[in-house]
Each structure stands twice: as structure tokens, then as C-alpha cells.
Design a protein around this motif. Structure first.
Motif, PDB file in Angstrom:
ATOM      1  N   LEU B  34      -1.498  -1.679  -3.763  1.00 24.97           N
ATOM      2  CA  LEU B  34      -0.411  -1.711  -2.970  1.00 24.97           C
ATOM      3  C   LEU B  34       0.493  -0.286  -3.298  1.00 24.97           C
ATOM      4  CD1 LEU B  34       1.838  -2.778  -1.175  1.00 24.97           C
ATOM      5  CD2 LEU B  34       2.900  -3.543  -3.082  1.00 24.97           C
ATOM      6  N   THR B  35       0.586   0.577  -2.109  1.00 26.38           N
ATOM      7  CA  THR B  35       1.454   1.705  -2.243  1.00 26.38           C
ATOM      8  C   THR B  35       2.653   1.248  -1.669  1.00 26.38           C
ATOM      9  OG1 THR B  35      -0.418   3.308  -2.388  1.00 26.38           O
ATOM     10  CG2 THR B  35       1.726   3.915  -1.596  1.00 26.38           C
ATOM     11  N   ILE B  36       3.690   1.542  -2.277  1.00 29.09           N
ATOM     12  CA  ILE B  36       5.219   1.227  -1.875  1.00 29.09           C
ATOM     13  C   ILE B  36       5.750   2.550  -1.266  1.00 29.09           C
ATOM     14  CG2 ILE B  36       7.502   0.233  -2.441  1.00 29.09           C
ATOM     15  CD1 ILE B  36       6.282  -1.425  -4.275  1.00 29.09           C
ATOM     16  N   VAL B  37       6.080   2.827  -0.188  1.00 28.33           N
ATOM     17  CA  VAL B  37       6.971   3.904   0.273  1.00 28.33           C
ATOM     18  C   VAL B  37       8.476   3.630   0.294  1.00 28.33           C
ATOM     19  CG1 VAL B  37       6.977   5.759   2.049  1.00 28.33           C
ATOM     20  CG2 VAL B  37       4.915   4.535   1.389  1.00 28.33           C
ATOM     21  N   ARG B  38       9.065   4.663  -0.712  1.00 30.22           N
ATOM     22  CA  ARG B  38      10.606   4.444  -0.439  1.00 30.22           C
ATOM     23  C   ARG B  38      11.231   5.862  -0.156  1.00 30.22           C
ATOM     24  NH1 ARG B  38      13.525   5.521  -4.838  1.00 30.22           N
ATOM     25  NH2 ARG B  38      12.116   4.763  -6.156  1.00 30.22           N
ATOM     26  N   ASP B  64       1.332   2.064  -6.727  1.00 26.68           N
ATOM     27  CA  ASP B  64       1.635   3.487  -6.423  1.00 26.68           C
ATOM     28  C   ASP B  64       3.125   3.320  -5.696  1.00 26.68           C
ATOM     29  OD1 ASP B  64       1.931   6.238  -6.351  1.00 26.68           O
ATOM     30  OD2 ASP B  64       0.183   6.257  -4.996  1.00 26.68           O
ATOM     31  N   ALA B  65       4.097   3.763  -6.492  1.00 26.47           N
ATOM     32  CA  ALA B  65       5.381   3.949  -5.829  1.00 26.47           C
ATOM     33  C   ALA B  65       5.786   5.348  -5.436  1.00 26.47           C
ATOM     34  CB  ALA B  65       6.430   3.221  -6.953  1.00 26.47           C
ATOM     35  N   ASP B  87      -6.363   7.069   2.278  1.00 28.22           N
ATOM     36  CA  ASP B  87      -6.650   7.046   0.933  1.00 28.22           C
ATOM     37  C   ASP B  87      -7.369   5.459   0.876  1.00 28.22           C
ATOM     38  OD1 ASP B  87      -6.974   6.635  -1.639  1.00 28.22           O
ATOM     39  OD2 ASP B  87      -4.514   6.277  -2.033  1.00 28.22           O
ATOM     40  N   THR B  88      -8.699   5.575   0.732  1.00 29.01           N
ATOM     41  CA  THR B  88      -9.311   4.060   0.505  1.00 29.01           C
ATOM     42  C   THR B  88      -9.136   3.468  -0.852  1.00 29.01           C
ATOM     43  OG1 THR B  88     -11.296   5.316  -0.231  1.00 29.01           O
ATOM     44  CG2 THR B  88     -11.351   5.050   1.976  1.00 29.01           C
ATOM     45  N   SER B  89      -8.405   4.038  -1.940  1.00 25.72           N
ATOM     46  CA  SER B  89      -8.103   3.234  -2.883  1.00 25.72           C
ATOM     47  C   SER B  89      -6.644   2.413  -2.681  1.00 25.72           C
ATOM     48  CB  SER B  89      -7.807   4.331  -4.148  1.00 25.72           C
ATOM     49  OG  SER B  89      -6.625   4.688  -3.943  1.00 25.72           O
ATOM     50  N   THR B  90      -6.036   2.618  -1.490  1.00 28.38           N
ATOM     51  CA  THR B  90      -4.825   1.831  -1.060  1.00 28.38           C
ATOM     52  C   THR B  90      -4.978   0.838  -0.085  1.00 28.38           C
ATOM     53  OG1 THR B  90      -3.100   3.434  -1.825  1.00 28.38           O
ATOM     54  CG2 THR B  90      -2.782   2.019   0.181  1.00 28.38           C
TER      55      THR B  90
END
Lengths: 285, 285
Positions: B34-38, B64-65, B87-90
Motif C-alpha cells: 500500500l502506498t499512502i499519499v499525504r 510506502d508513506a 510502479d508494479t510493486s504498489t
């Protein structure tokens, strides 16, 4: 005795307004245009197409009826669609559905340009109807329901609206449009327990379940407004709605007939969407 | 005396199931991420982010934050987002909202890859929730409501469900999810007349209106199941829901507490969506 809410005066009022708008656009050198895409020659599709073409001609909206071969491949269909998307003279596109099996609607719906999608096929417009965003185009039938309610001055704010049926072409979008007008909205369906009891709590009852004359006076609160979206054949082969109109008309305050009710407003709504799409595309709204 | 439906056992059950799934994936060399975009450093966002990161770590989901500057321009934000999409890892992307004013959510929502959009930002997923298409991801809060109802074996088919609140993050999607389970669903809101009367017709009452302790026992049918989605501060500065739990618990058969109810399930739902997204992207579902 309840009042019959006929569709014709509603359609006529919409058409008159649109004629004036189209005339204004023409003075600016703009002619709104609807392109209808039909695959094969289904009699129902052809009948709807004839009605739509006639309605557009009546309002001076240009039309283009594309008949594609019954066996067209998906890639060819999409490339035809993309040509129409790119054609700036076309402002609205109506794809007659259901499409034949080799064409996957779940894929194709993403290809129709959302700003030209006047009957809510693209998910962008589906989401807008859910959100209550008026820049989207709801399907023509629930839009017609709302036009009838507006024309006959039915107050919606705070009223109990019950929708019988949860399809994506009638029930669910009708529920969202009623909610946007601040009605308290209940959605019923085949699994609803004691449907007559739930329905008879409605100030406004919208029926789109596809069963001939299923709704009788037991479903109707005294003085309710009843909108019948059904189109069925009765035992004698005559067109009828989902509501048993004769049985309900003494209990309802107002009721739409079938034929001559909601169905006679849908092509006018389609025309309205085409004019709105045209204005939005030319930044005139 | 009604039973308190605590969120923790629901969250624990989801986590246990996910841990096993994540282990299976790991054996195949796959780690869900999970990538969190803040954007900026809003305390509410940072608190939610910490909770989410902790929940993912607990289940062995990678995270990934990304903290972007408060004043980031829209084009830069979109280009960051597109990198994460590619990004295929996310497998899942969570954008903490609301975004600052210079970022137009109505534009940005179209850019998040629908298959990675685990909290229902992209209209493609909004439309899927409306349609009842389970390949979409509903917002985490209404999904948590459904997980609680499932965990506590609440039958929904044919039951009267009333949702108070019509927001796009709680009320409307909750209504669609309940409808999908064949409940008869009523959506109420600030304009509803005699809200206690309507609410007290509910077998299942879902409250997400954002007013501290507004719902008292007058809104509750004997034996009703009550789900409180509200998070407010009461007069004494203590966390409370939209339901006056103490006042309702003797009438309801089951009720979720606040804190410790729906809110404690949302990050587990988020994790579930990430694992589901990962499997869908790798065609393992």
C-alpha cells in the motif's frame, strides 16, 4: 378519482423550450446533433430509433443513424465509436442496447466520450448520477420520471418516495434523483418483505419492476402520487404498466397511464440531454 | 440490555484471514503493498496514516508513506501519482483527503489507477459501488459496516435497513451495499420529516450524520441492530458517536460503541482491499 398525469403535455413543454434553445443556437451557427448507433436490426431498437429520430427532427436537432452489421467485431465497433467521439459535429451519442454477445458492454462503456454520453452508459456518468452531479446525464427513463413530477408540481422535499425496482436503468438512478430533490427514499425489490405495506407508506411511488399490473390498490396510500415505469403486455396482448391503473386510480391522487405516461417523455429527455451536451461542449452552459 | 458489537473481534478476524493470505502470496514471491499519499501534515491525516501503517505492518503488507509538500501544484501531484500508478510493486494507493485547495479532487480522482484505488476515489469505482459490481472497492467505512454485520451474523435479506446520512463516503455507498445484500433500504437525511418515526421502522439502522448523540431511543425499534458511524466530541470533550448509546442500548438488540466500533475496523478493511487489489492485478482472483 385521481388525475391521470399524461406524458404528452410534459413532452410538449420540454420540446417547446428546446425549440427555442435550438433556434438560439442556430443563430450562433450551431446545430446540436445526435448520432444513434444501432447494431443489427432488432425491431425494438428500430422502433425506438424511429421515435427518437422523429422527436429530434421535430426540435430541429440534427441526427445521424448508424446501422452497424449484427456480427461486427468489438475492435471494429470501438474504432467506429472513436470516430464518432472525435467528430465535433456530433454532440450526443446513443448506443442502442443490449448489444449482441460478441460486444462486451463492460469494455465498450468506457469508450463512449462521457460528455457525449446522453443515456448514461459510461461509468463517469453513472458515478455522477450517484453523486448527484448535474453535469452528468442520467438515463432517459428516470430523467423522464423527474420531468413528470416537476411538470405536475409534485413537491418532493421531505416526502417519502418509494421506488420499486433496483435496476441501473430505472430504480437506482430514480432513487438518486429523488434523493437529490431531498425526498426520503426507500428502494424495494423482489426480496422486500410485505411490499404492499412498504409501498403504501409512499407519498410518491415509482414502479419499475417489469411485472404487468402487479401493483394494486393495496400498495397505494390514499392520495399518493404514482409513477408507472413499466411497459408490459397484459393477457389480452394490450400494452400495460406495472400498476393496475383502474384499480388504483380511486386511491391515488395522481397516476401516470401506460401507454401515454413516462414512455412518451423519454425521447424529449433525450433531446434535452443532446442540447445540454452541445452547450457544455461549446462552453455555453 | 442490548449487546455491544465491538469492532476489535471483527478487525482481528479480518486480520487473521489476511495474514494467511499474505503468507500464501509470500510463498509465491508476492508482497502486497500500500502506498499512502499525504499532502502537508494535517494532524488527522497523520493519525490515520500511523494507524494504517501499523495495521499493514501487523499483516505483513508492505507500505510506502509519501509526504508531499502542502503547496504542491496540481501537475506535480498528478505526475507523482502517475509514477505510483506505474510502479508494479504498489498494489493499493490511498490518497488522504481532503486535499489542499490548489489540488482539484474532481480532476485528480480520474488519475488514480482504478485497480489500485482501494478507497473509492476514482469514478470507475464509484460507479461499481452503485452498480453492485464487486470488482470495485467501496469506501472503507461502509465496507467496515458490512463486515460488522457479517461478523455478528445479522441477516439482511428482506430486512428493513435505514441509513441516516447521504454522504458519498458513508450513507450512499452503505445504502448500495445493503441493497446488494437484498435489504429494503431507506435513505434519510436532514430534510427527512419525522426522522424518529422513519428510523424506528428499521430492523438495521446505520447512522452517519455527524451530530453527537443525536439518535436516542425514540429512533430505535425494539430489538433493532444499530451501527453508529459517527465520530464526534461530546460536551466534555470525549469521543462519541451519532447515537446516544446509553439511551439506546436497552431498546436495541445490538449496537456498535464509539469509540471501539466501526472506526476500529476501517484499517483492516483497507488491508483487505490492498490484498484483493494485489490478487486482481496478478490475476490470482
Amino acid at each position: 378519482m385521481g388525475i391521470l398525469m399524461k406524458g404528452k403535455p410534459v413532452a410538449d413543454a420540454i420540446k417547446e423550450e428546446l425549440k427555442a434553445e435550438v433556434q438560439d443556437l442556430k443563430a450562433k451557427g450551431i446545430i446540436p446533433k445526435l448520432t444513434i448507433v444501432r447494431v443489427g436490426a432488432d425491431p425494438g431498437d428500430m422502433s425506438y430509433e424511429r421515435g427518437a429520430l422523429k422527436a429530434m427532427a421535430n426540435i430541429n436537432i440534427d441526427t445521424d443513424a448508424r446501422a452497424l452489421p449484427e456480427n461486427i467485431e468489438q475492435t471494429d465497433f470501438i474504432s467506429e465509436l472513436e470516430k464518432i467521439n472525435a467528430d465535433t459535429s456530433t454532440h450526443g451519442i446513443l448506443i442502442l442496447r443490449p448489444l449482441p454477445k460478441q460486444l462486451d458492454e463492460k469494455v465498450i462503456k468506457n469508450f463512449i466520450a462521457p460528455e457525449k454520453d446522453v443515456d448514461c452508459f459510461n461509468p463517469i456518468n453513472v458515478a455522477k448520477v450517484f453523486e448527484g452531479d448535474e453535469t452528468g446525464f442520467p438515463p432517459c427513463t428516470p430523467s423522464a420520471v423527474m420531468e413528470i413530477l416537476k411538470f405536475y408540481n409534485i413537491e418532493l422535499m421531505g416526502k417519502n418516495a418509494v421506488v420499486i425496482g433496483r435496476s441501473m436503468i430505472v430504480g437506482k438512478p430514480a432513487a438518486m434523483l429523488l434523493l437529490k430533490e431531498h425526498a426520503t427514499v426507500t428502494v424495494c425489490h423482489s426480496r422486500t418483505r410485505d411490499l404492499p405495506l412498504v409501498a403504501s407508506g409512499a407519498d410518491i411511488l415509482v414502479v419499475g419492476i417489469g411485472r404487468a399490473k402487479m401493483v394494486n390498490s393495496n400498495y397505494i396510500k390514499d392520495g399518493a402520487v404514482v409513477i408507472d415505469v413499466g411497459i408490459n403486455m397484459d393477457e389480452d396482448g394490450r400494452l400495460c404498466g406495472d400498476v393496475d391503473t383502474d384499480n388504483c386510480i380511486n386511491k391515488a391522487s395522481m397516476i401516470t397511464p401506460v401507454p401515454g405516461g413516462v414512455g412518451s417523455v423519454t425521447t424529449s429527455v433525450l433531446a434535452k440531454h443532446v442540447v445540454q451536451a452541445c452547450k457544455m461542449q461549446l462552453s455555453l452552459l
